[in-house]
Write a protein that holds these residues in place. Sequence first.
Motif, mmCIF file in Angstrom:
data_model
loop_
_atom_site.group_PDB
_atom_site.id
_atom_site.type_symbol
_atom_site.label_atom_id
_atom_site.label_comp_id
_atom_site.label_asym_id
_atom_site.label_seq_id
_atom_site.Cartn_x
_atom_site.Cartn_y
_atom_site.Cartn_z
ATOM 1 N N TYR A 29 5.332 -5.650 5.172
ATOM 2 C CA TYR A 29 6.417 -6.598 4.952
ATOM 3 C C TYR A 29 7.590 -6.284 5.883
ATOM 4 O O TYR A 29 8.234 -7.194 6.403
ATOM 5 N N HIS A 32 11.040 0.062 9.104
ATOM 6 C CA HIS A 32 12.389 0.607 9.270
ATOM 7 C C HIS A 32 12.293 1.818 10.199
ATOM 8 O O HIS A 32 11.342 2.588 10.120
ATOM 9 N N GLN A 91 7.228 -0.902 4.466
ATOM 10 C CA GLN A 91 7.098 -1.519 3.146
ATOM 11 C C GLN A 91 5.917 -2.467 3.201
ATOM 12 O O GLN A 91 5.840 -3.306 4.110
ATOM 13 N N ASN A 94 7.648 -6.657 -0.698
ATOM 14 C CA ASN A 94 9.030 -6.459 -1.115
ATOM 15 C C ASN A 94 9.037 -5.699 -2.437
ATOM 16 O O ASN A 94 9.431 -6.221 -3.481
ATOM 17 N N ASP A 95 8.509 -4.447 -2.368
ATOM 18 C CA ASP A 95 8.319 -3.668 -3.590
ATOM 19 C C ASP A 95 9.260 -2.480 -3.699
ATOM 20 O O ASP A 95 9.048 -1.604 -4.519
ATOM 21 N N TYR A 96 10.284 -2.455 -2.837
ATOM 22 C CA TYR A 96 11.346 -1.447 -2.925
ATOM 23 C C TYR A 96 10.867 -0.030 -2.654
ATOM 24 O O TYR A 96 11.553 0.926 -2.978
ATOM 25 N N LYS A 97 9.652 0.121 -2.098
ATOM 26 C CA LYS A 97 9.127 1.452 -1.815
ATOM 27 C C LYS A 97 8.970 1.601 -0.317
ATOM 28 O O LYS A 97 8.291 0.795 0.323
ATOM 29 N N LEU A 98 9.610 2.615 0.233
ATOM 30 C CA LEU A 98 9.545 2.871 1.668
ATOM 31 C C LEU A 98 8.682 4.117 1.894
ATOM 32 O O LEU A 98 9.009 5.196 1.400
ATOM 33 N N TYR B 35 13.994 10.836 -2.177
ATOM 34 C CA TYR B 35 12.910 11.304 -1.324
ATOM 35 C C TYR B 35 12.842 12.821 -1.367
ATOM 36 O O TYR B 35 13.861 13.505 -1.510
ATOM 37 N N PHE B 45 8.470 9.392 -0.718
ATOM 38 C CA PHE B 45 9.207 8.549 -1.652
ATOM 39 C C PHE B 45 8.964 9.004 -3.089
ATOM 40 O O PHE B 45 7.817 9.194 -3.517
ATOM 41 N N ASN B 56 10.263 1.118 -8.585
ATOM 42 C CA ASN B 56 9.021 1.633 -8.020
ATOM 43 C C ASN B 56 9.033 3.148 -8.074
ATOM 44 O O ASN B 56 10.106 3.780 -8.168
ATOM 45 N N SER B 97 17.282 -4.205 -1.333
ATOM 46 C CA SER B 97 16.102 -3.745 -0.621
ATOM 47 C C SER B 97 15.286 -4.949 -0.179
ATOM 48 O O SER B 97 15.108 -5.877 -0.960
#
Lengths: 110, 112
Positions: A29, A32, A91, A94-98, B35, B45, B56, B97
Amino acid sequence: QQPVQSPQAVILREGEDAVINCSSSKALYSVHWYRQKHGEAPVFLMILLKGGEQKGHEKISASFNEKKQQSSLYLTASQLSYSGTYFCGTQRSNDYKLSFGAGTTVTVRA
Amino acid sequence: KAGVTQTPRYLIKTRGQQVTLSCSPISGHRSVSWYQQTPGQGLQFLFEYFSETQRNKGNFPGRFSGRQFSNSRSEMNVSTLELGDSALYLCASSLTSPNEQFFGPGTRLTVL
């Protein structure tokens, strides 16, 4: 799942160019890019959203190839200040997890 | 504008103990991510919070937990510490985000 970064390390002389790649086996998605200098916190460089756009930050630019699920960071005419470890974060939705790659250490020498 | 602050900056604990780390985001930022950074594993993460809700969670055991307060400040807790928990714990805040994340200086945890 962590993206794969390559190369692991690169040594440059001032003024030289370099490319850092970031690949994922899953559909992405967003991608970064961050730079972390020794003993400091990571600093944001840019975000690329799916759509194949290219962005720039000073003489550092990046692209996102949605079909290949790959992003590349381009260091152009490198400066001493470019030294550090570059991380790509991905990502999958759009699940807010990087999820970050293992990093690429860049050393720029005079 | 004040940056992200984390306390304490350094912590030494022994195996089996528990620890609580604190993170204060930039004013106005409602998203806080945590993190774990180690030389071998890079940045891993842990979890992300927004408006007091965990949205998450990463692949860490249940010993790792967190929460966010109404003022967006966040804490993470690690119970029954193991040697492998020694790491730099970073928190990052953002408006939403996906967005630019601002990292704090981190808390260096050493487990003996």
